[in-house]
Design a protein around this motif. Structure first.
Motif, PDB file in Angstrom:
ATOM      1  N   PRO A  99       0.828  -1.215   0.000  1.00 50.17           N
ATOM      2  CA  PRO A  99       0.000   0.000   0.000  1.00 50.17           C
ATOM      3  C   PRO A  99       0.855   1.256   0.000  1.00 50.17           C
ATOM      4  CG  PRO A  99      -0.748  -1.569   1.662  1.00 50.17           C
ATOM      5  CD  PRO A  99       0.533  -2.091   1.155  1.00 50.17           C
ATOM      6  N   GLU A 100       0.425   2.247  -0.761  1.00 49.50           N
ATOM      7  CA  GLU A 100       1.166   3.497  -0.846  1.00 49.50           C
ATOM      8  C   GLU A 100       0.779   4.394   0.324  1.00 49.50           C
ATOM      9  OE1 GLU A 100       0.604   5.280  -4.622  1.00 49.50           O
ATOM     10  OE2 GLU A 100       1.556   3.652  -5.733  1.00 49.50           O
ATOM     11  N   VAL A 101       1.699   4.502   1.271  1.00 46.78           N
ATOM     12  CA  VAL A 101       1.494   5.378   2.419  1.00 46.78           C
ATOM     13  C   VAL A 101       2.661   6.345   2.488  1.00 46.78           C
ATOM     14  CG1 VAL A 101       0.093   3.756   3.756  1.00 46.78           C
ATOM     15  CG2 VAL A 101       2.573   3.636   3.912  1.00 46.78           C
ATOM     16  N   GLU A 102       2.473   7.423   3.226  1.00 46.46           N
ATOM     17  CA  GLU A 102       3.438   8.517   3.209  1.00 46.46           C
ATOM     18  C   GLU A 102       4.547   8.381   4.250  1.00 46.46           C
ATOM     19  OE1 GLU A 102       3.562  10.776   0.917  1.00 46.46           O
ATOM     20  OE2 GLU A 102       1.817   9.882  -0.055  1.00 46.46           O
ATOM     21  N   ARG A 103       4.382   7.536   5.242  1.00 44.67           N
ATOM     22  CA  ARG A 103       5.370   7.470   6.308  1.00 44.67           C
ATOM     23  C   ARG A 103       5.483   6.041   6.836  1.00 44.67           C
ATOM     24  NH1 ARG A 103       3.428   7.181  11.456  1.00 44.67           N
ATOM     25  NH2 ARG A 103       1.191   7.479  11.794  1.00 44.67           N
ATOM     26  N   ILE A 104       6.364   5.872   7.806  1.00 41.43           N
ATOM     27  CA  ILE A 104       6.559   4.572   8.437  1.00 41.43           C
ATOM     28  C   ILE A 104       5.543   4.402   9.579  1.00 41.43           C
ATOM     29  CG2 ILE A 104       8.166   3.153   9.794  1.00 41.43           C
ATOM     30  CD1 ILE A 104       8.935   3.354   6.892  1.00 41.43           C
ATOM     31  N   TYR A 105       4.856   3.259   9.560  1.00 35.28           N
ATOM     32  CA  TYR A 105       3.915   2.935  10.623  1.00 35.28           C
ATOM     33  C   TYR A 105       4.441   1.826  11.541  1.00 35.28           C
ATOM     34  CZ  TYR A 105       0.192   5.684   8.449  1.00 35.28           C
ATOM     35  OH  TYR A 105      -0.569   6.700   7.942  1.00 35.28           O
ATOM     36  N   TYR A 106       5.348   0.974  11.020  1.00 35.81           N
ATOM     37  CA  TYR A 106       5.807  -0.180  11.784  1.00 35.81           C
ATOM     38  C   TYR A 106       7.315  -0.335  11.631  1.00 35.81           C
ATOM     39  CZ  TYR A 106       0.895  -1.330  12.054  1.00 35.81           C
ATOM     40  OH  TYR A 106      -0.449  -1.276  12.306  1.00 35.81           O
ATOM     41  N   VAL A 107       7.993  -0.600  12.752  1.00 32.69           N
ATOM     42  CA  VAL A 107       9.428  -0.916  12.769  1.00 32.69           C
ATOM     43  C   VAL A 107       9.569  -2.328  13.330  1.00 32.69           C
ATOM     44  CG1 VAL A 107      11.681  -0.352  13.721  1.00 32.69           C
ATOM     45  CG2 VAL A 107      10.121   1.487  13.053  1.00 32.69           C
ATOM     46  N   ILE A 108      10.079  -3.249  12.511  1.00 33.95           N
ATOM     47  CA  ILE A 108      10.264  -4.650  12.915  1.00 33.95           C
ATOM     48  C   ILE A 108      11.742  -4.866  13.222  1.00 33.95           C
ATOM     49  CG2 ILE A 108      10.030  -7.059  12.216  1.00 33.95           C
ATOM     50  CD1 ILE A 108       7.831  -6.161  10.267  1.00 33.95           C
ATOM     51  N   LEU A 109      12.044  -5.304  14.451  1.00 40.83           N
ATOM     52  CA  LEU A 109      13.422  -5.582  14.860  1.00 40.83           C
ATOM     53  C   LEU A 109      13.667  -7.085  14.795  1.00 40.83           C
ATOM     54  CD1 LEU A 109      13.852  -3.238  17.971  1.00 40.83           C
ATOM     55  CD2 LEU A 109      14.352  -2.756  15.570  1.00 40.83           C
ATOM     56  N   GLU A 110      14.577  -7.494  13.922  1.00 41.23           N
ATOM     57  CA  GLU A 110      14.979  -8.897  13.833  1.00 41.23           C
ATOM     58  C   GLU A 110      16.112  -9.113  14.832  1.00 41.23           C
ATOM     59  OE1 GLU A 110      15.001 -11.856  13.622  1.00 41.23           O
ATOM     60  OE2 GLU A 110      15.550 -12.621  11.644  1.00 41.23           O
ATOM     61  N   LEU A 111      15.832  -9.870  15.915  1.00 39.47           N
ATOM     62  CA  LEU A 111      16.794 -10.033  17.006  1.00 39.47           C
ATOM     63  C   LEU A 111      17.466 -11.400  17.016  1.00 39.47           C
ATOM     64  CD1 LEU A 111      15.003  -8.297  20.037  1.00 39.47           C
ATOM     65  CD2 LEU A 111      16.494  -7.310  18.300  1.00 39.47           C
ATOM     66  N   ALA A 112      17.371 -12.163  15.936  1.00 38.55           N
ATOM     67  CA  ALA A 112      17.997 -13.488  15.912  1.00 38.55           C
ATOM     68  C   ALA A 112      19.503 -13.433  16.196  1.00 38.55           C
ATOM     69  CB  ALA A 112      17.724 -14.178  14.582  1.00 38.55           C
ATOM     70  N   PRO A 113      20.261 -12.452  15.643  1.00 39.99           N
ATOM     71  CA  PRO A 113      21.705 -12.430  15.934  1.00 39.99           C
ATOM     72  C   PRO A 113      22.045 -11.883  17.321  1.00 39.99           C
ATOM     73  CG  PRO A 113      21.179 -11.328  13.843  1.00 39.99           C
ATOM     74  CD  PRO A 113      19.913 -11.474  14.604  1.00 39.99           C
ATOM     75  N   VAL A 114      21.076 -11.329  18.030  1.00 38.81           N
ATOM     76  CA  VAL A 114      21.344 -10.702  19.327  1.00 38.81           C
ATOM     77  C   VAL A 114      21.425 -11.792  20.391  1.00 38.81           C
ATOM     78  CG1 VAL A 114      20.526  -9.083  21.061  1.00 38.81           C
ATOM     79  CG2 VAL A 114      20.202  -8.572  18.632  1.00 38.81           C
ATOM     80  N   THR A 115      22.608 -11.983  20.957  1.00 40.62           N
ATOM     81  CA  THR A 115      22.814 -13.041  21.952  1.00 40.62           C
ATOM     82  C   THR A 115      22.638 -12.559  23.379  1.00 40.62           C
ATOM     83  OG1 THR A 115      25.187 -12.572  21.951  1.00 40.62           O
ATOM     84  CG2 THR A 115      24.399 -14.295  20.450  1.00 40.62           C
ATOM     85  N   TYR A 116      22.642 -11.233  23.581  1.00 45.73           N
ATOM     86  CA  TYR A 116      22.591 -10.711  24.947  1.00 45.73           C
ATOM     87  C   TYR A 116      22.032  -9.307  24.910  1.00 45.73           C
ATOM     88  CZ  TYR A 116      24.343  -8.526  29.241  1.00 45.73           C
ATOM     89  OH  TYR A 116      24.452  -7.827  30.411  1.00 45.73           O
ATOM     90  N   ILE A 117      21.282  -8.945  25.950  1.00 43.59           N
ATOM     91  CA  ILE A 117      20.769  -7.590  26.078  1.00 43.59           C
ATOM     92  C   ILE A 117      20.845  -7.217  27.556  1.00 43.59           C
ATOM     93  CG2 ILE A 117      18.371  -8.403  26.243  1.00 43.59           C
ATOM     94  CD1 ILE A 117      17.564  -5.815  24.785  1.00 43.59           C
ATOM     95  N   ASP A 118      21.373  -6.036  27.862  1.00 47.46           N
ATOM     96  CA  ASP A 118      21.541  -5.668  29.270  1.00 47.46           C
ATOM     97  C   ASP A 118      20.467  -4.680  29.708  1.00 47.46           C
ATOM     98  OD1 ASP A 118      22.289  -3.263  28.174  1.00 47.46           O
ATOM     99  OD2 ASP A 118      24.200  -3.116  29.230  1.00 47.46           O
ATOM    100  N   SER A 119      20.553  -4.253  30.972  1.00 46.96           N
ATOM    101  CA  SER A 119      19.513  -3.399  31.541  1.00 46.96           C
ATOM    102  C   SER A 119      19.485  -2.023  30.877  1.00 46.96           C
ATOM    103  CB  SER A 119      19.730  -3.252  33.047  1.00 46.96           C
ATOM    104  OG  SER A 119      21.026  -2.745  33.319  1.00 46.96           O
ATOM    105  N   SER A 120      20.648  -1.502  30.481  1.00 46.33           N
ATOM    106  CA  SER A 120      20.679  -0.211  29.787  1.00 46.33           C
ATOM    107  C   SER A 120      19.952  -0.287  28.460  1.00 46.33           C
ATOM    108  CB  SER A 120      22.128   0.239  29.570  1.00 46.33           C
ATOM    109  OG  SER A 120      22.803   0.382  30.796  1.00 46.33           O
ATOM    110  N   ALA A 121      20.158  -1.390  27.749  1.00 44.10           N
ATOM    111  CA  ALA A 121      19.474  -1.569  26.471  1.00 44.10           C
ATOM    112  C   ALA A 121      17.974  -1.746  26.676  1.00 44.10           C
ATOM    113  CB  ALA A 121      20.060  -2.770  25.733  1.00 44.10           C
ATOM    114  N   VAL A 122      17.592  -2.427  27.748  1.00 39.74           N
ATOM    115  CA  VAL A 122      16.172  -2.597  28.054  1.00 39.74           C
ATOM    116  C   VAL A 122      15.504  -1.245  28.275  1.00 39.74           C
ATOM    117  CG1 VAL A 122      14.586  -3.401  29.849  1.00 39.74           C
ATOM    118  CG2 VAL A 122      16.325  -4.940  28.955  1.00 39.74           C
ATOM    119  N   GLN A 123      16.150  -0.386  29.064  1.00 36.53           N
ATOM    120  CA  GLN A 123      15.589   0.942  29.314  1.00 36.53           C
ATOM    121  C   GLN A 123      15.522   1.757  28.029  1.00 36.53           C
ATOM    122  OE1 GLN A 123      14.253   1.977  32.253  1.00 36.53           O
ATOM    123  NE2 GLN A 123      13.553   3.690  30.990  1.00 36.53           N
ATOM    124  N   ALA A 124      16.535   1.607  27.180  1.00 34.73           N
ATOM    125  CA  ALA A 124      16.526   2.331  25.905  1.00 34.73           C
ATOM    126  C   ALA A 124      15.394   1.844  25.004  1.00 34.73           C
ATOM    127  CB  ALA A 124      17.871   2.158  25.208  1.00 34.73           C
TER     128      ALA A 124
END
Length: 713
Positions: free
Chosen positions: A567-592
């Protein structure tokens, strides 16, 4: 896992986009979603915080694995762990191995005798201490070392390090100088044992191969120049920097004596010729090991016959094996600690590196921490018998391997050769020319000048070439210690920079598949209007989260319209984060991530998460991020997330049109049913992997009406 055709998100989508809810008459079909299994946080430990629970979980896993390994170990396994020699003694084939090990041990022993004396002179010690360093440590290593081909003893690089630090404390002619060299062997041995027992050998992985190559290249040049005084016939300043050495050589040029220069050059040419023939022609491989012995024999014979007065000799060497004694001068131990650490690092790089390579070639496993422990015990016992620091030698280990050595028995035979030399041959060593020993050292270090590595790095990776150049230059002009520190520092700076600026890719769909790949690597991949799919190729933690947030904002604003579908829309409505390569996430990243979610919500943008691993999903769940974003926005596959997001985007686009009662040209009921059945069939074929390459029907050429399928051109 069971596949369902409905998910919480798709059910909500059907409700929100149904005619009753929005007044739209657009046809909507349920999308095919694999449900993501959310962890039960209670089953992973008490809710004492993200960091504590994660640490408890990983610690429990670590200790349980260690406990299981200990339970499985038998009495024989315990013996093999403390005495690695039992592994090859238990399976030794006398008829097959003994003759080969005997010849390999004799060959390396013949090579080691002159080299040991040469390296002792390089270290500023009497030649006898080189023979001592090649005697007791060899027998101890054969018992506690795990490599069956590594040949240990004095080496050029360690000898240069010893000379460099001890010359600043005492004169080489003083007894204190020798005592400090022996004390240094004890300190190095203790450090190596501690690192081996604590399994800290992995620390050396932070030093890149470029740093190692640059350091050894510069050290080889300094070593070769330090031996020039035996060729030129006059004294030059002792230094680990190239500038003082060159100034001293130039300043004393008027004292040049040609007899030692001619003899040294001839002997060096003979050694290099024999080494070349031994490497290039298999029937003559014995010549490689015979080069140093030939140099000593020829030089000694010439001196005995002609007695040239301008050629300096080794002089009197004590006869007999060394006696037991405790190292002295412990008051200087504090000043020797940096050098002990540096020599230990060189031992890990040289010995463990070549030992692992030889183990792989000969088909057996080698534990680097056990190897480090074996080297440490060898140095500790060696210090009790007047040895200075020993480690594995590249050249002698290569000769040992090429001679066919099968087990540590070859090392024991080499030790016996050294014992015989100490007991019976030392009177003959008195007439060895100093220039002959210098030629042996120069020949040995010439192979360490790794210019081929520099050419390779320039061609492959300019950053590693820069690291090689920095390490080489600083080692040459500022000294060995500073060179190592600068090289390691720059290497760690590169590691930190790469970690703080991870690779992030925008993903697109490969035509005819449900596979999503980097659009820069696959230009044919296409993206969808209103959706950006981002893959983060690194752990997310405090050092890189700011960079990741900046890149996500950039992708939200800067989009490529050329390869867009849907569909032709003017802006971004959805951001999909592919986290398969992410092996670790800390508390600072969680807050971010929480901050980023609120920021997106304020601009009417929904975040979706694809394929997080168990630990990452557990951290997100315990921190409340899963509930904050919504469980319905977590997916197993990127394609699942795209399906849900696309139908939401479609409903956003068509809701104004569907509310207009005067809209004409709408398909009738039967056309909508036929079109929906065709879409379901094609999507099922794609997701099952049975999609054909037939051109799609003309009714599906409109990317707006078929956003999930590839557009045929």
């Amino acid at each position: 896992m069971e596949i369902t055709y409905a998910s919480p998100s798709s059910l909500d989508l059907l409700r929100s986009s149904s005619p009753a809810a929005s007044g739209s008459t657009m046809p909507v079909r349920p999308v095919k979603i694999i449900p993501l299994q959310h962890p039960d946080t209670a089953s992973y430990g008490s809710p004492g915080g993200i960091g504590n629970s994660s640490f408890s979980f990983s610690s429990n896993s670590l200790f349980s694995g260690v406990r299981e390994k200990i339970k499985r170990m038998t009495f024989v396994d315990w013996i093999d762990m403390f005495l690695p020699c039992c592994r090859w003694i238990r399976t030794y084939r006398w008829r097959e191995y003994f003759q080969i090990d005997l010849m390999a041990g004799i060959t390396v022993g013949i090579m080691l005798v002159p080299q040991a004396m040469s390296y002792a002179k390089l270290a500023g010690l009497d030649p006898i201490y080189g023979l001592y360093s090649g005697f007791v440590p060899i027998f101890i290593y054969a018992i506690f070392g795990s490599s069956r081909q590594l040949a240990i003893g004095p080496v050029a690089l360690v000898s240069l390090l010893v000379s460099n630090v001890l010359s600043q404390i005492a004169d080489s002619s003083d007894a204190l100088y020798t005592e400090l060299a022996i004390l240094l062997a004890l300190m190095v041995g203790i450090l190596e044992c501690i690192m081996g027992l604590l399994r800290l050998g992995w620390l050396i992985r932070f030093i890149s191969h470029s740093v190692i190559s640059g350091f050894t290249t510069a050290s080889a040049i300094v070593i070769a120049l330090s031996q020039a005084k035996y060729f030129l016939g006059y004294e030059i300043d002792r230094s680990s920097e190239i500038v003082p050495i060159m100034k001293s050589i130039i300043a004393g040029a008027d004292q040049f004596s040609w007899p030692p220069f001619v003899m040294g050059s001839v002997i060096l040419a003979i050694i290099q010729t024999m080494k070349f023939l031994g490497k290039s022609r298999k029937p003559l491989k014995f010549l490689r090991a015979m080069g140093p012995l030939t140099a000593v024999v020829l030089g000694t014979t010439f001196v005995k016959i002609y007695h040239p007065p301008t050629i300096t000799l080794v002089g009197d060497i004590p006869q007999g094996i060394p006696g037991f004694s405790i190292p002295k001068s412990f008051q200087y131990a504090k000043s020797l600690i940096p050098t002990a650490f540096l020599i230990t690092g060189v031992a890990i790089l040289e010995s463990v590196g070549i030992a692992k390579a030889l183990a792989a070639k000969n088909g057996y496993e080698l534990d680097s921490n056990q190897e480090l422990f074996g080297l440490g015990v060898a140095n500790i016992f060696g210090s009790f018998f007047s040895a200075y620091p020993s480690t594995g030698s590249f050249s002698r280990s290569a000769v040992n391997h090429e001679s066919g050595a099968k087990t540590g028995l070859s090392g024991i035979i080499t030790g016996i050769i050294m014992c015989c030399a100490l007991l019976f041959l030392t009177p003959l060593f008195e007439y060895i020319p100093q220039c002959a020993l210098a030629a042996i050292v120069i020949s040995a270090v010439m192979s360490l000048v790794d210019y081929e590595e520099a050419i390779f790095l320039w061609r492959v990776d300019k950053k590693d070439f820069l690291l090689w150049t920095i390490t080489t230059a600083t080692t040459l002009f500022l000294g060995i210690e500073i060179g190592v520190l600068v090289g390691v520092g720059v290497s760690l700076a590169f590691v930190i920079h790469e970690s703080a600026n991870p690779h992030i890719a925008v993903l697109g769909r490969l035509p005819g598949t449900t596979v999503y790949r980097n659009i820069e690597q696959y230009p044919e991949a296409y993206t969808y209007n209103g959706i950006v799919i981002v893959r983060i190729d690194a752990p997310i933690y405090f050092a890189n989260i700011s960079y990741i947030k900046d890149r996500l904002r950039e992708y939200e604003v800067v989009t490529d319209k050329s390869a867009k579908r849907g569909p032709e829309v003017e802006r971004i409505y959805y951001v999909i984060l592919e986290l398969a390569p992410v092996t670790y996430i800390d508390s600072s990243a969680v807050q971010a991530l929480k901050d980023l979610h609120h920021e997106y919500k304020s601009r009417d943008i929904q975040m979706a998460i694809s394929n997080p691993n168990r630990e990452v999903l557990l951290t997100l769940s315990k921190s409340g991020v899963v509930d904050l974003i919504g469980k319905e926005w977590y997916f197993v596959r990127v394609h699942d997330a795209v399906q849900v997001c696309l139908q939401h985007v479609q409903s956003v686009r068509e809701s104004p049109k569907s509310s207009d009662p005067s809209c004409e040209g709408k398909p009738n009921f039967f056309q909508r049913i036929l079109k929906q059945r065709a879409e379901d069939l094609l999507v099922s074929e794609l997701e099952s992997g049975n999609s054909t390459n037939k051109p799609s029907d003309s009714t599906h050429d409109d990317p707006q009406s078929e956003p999930l399928l590839s557009r045929r051109s």
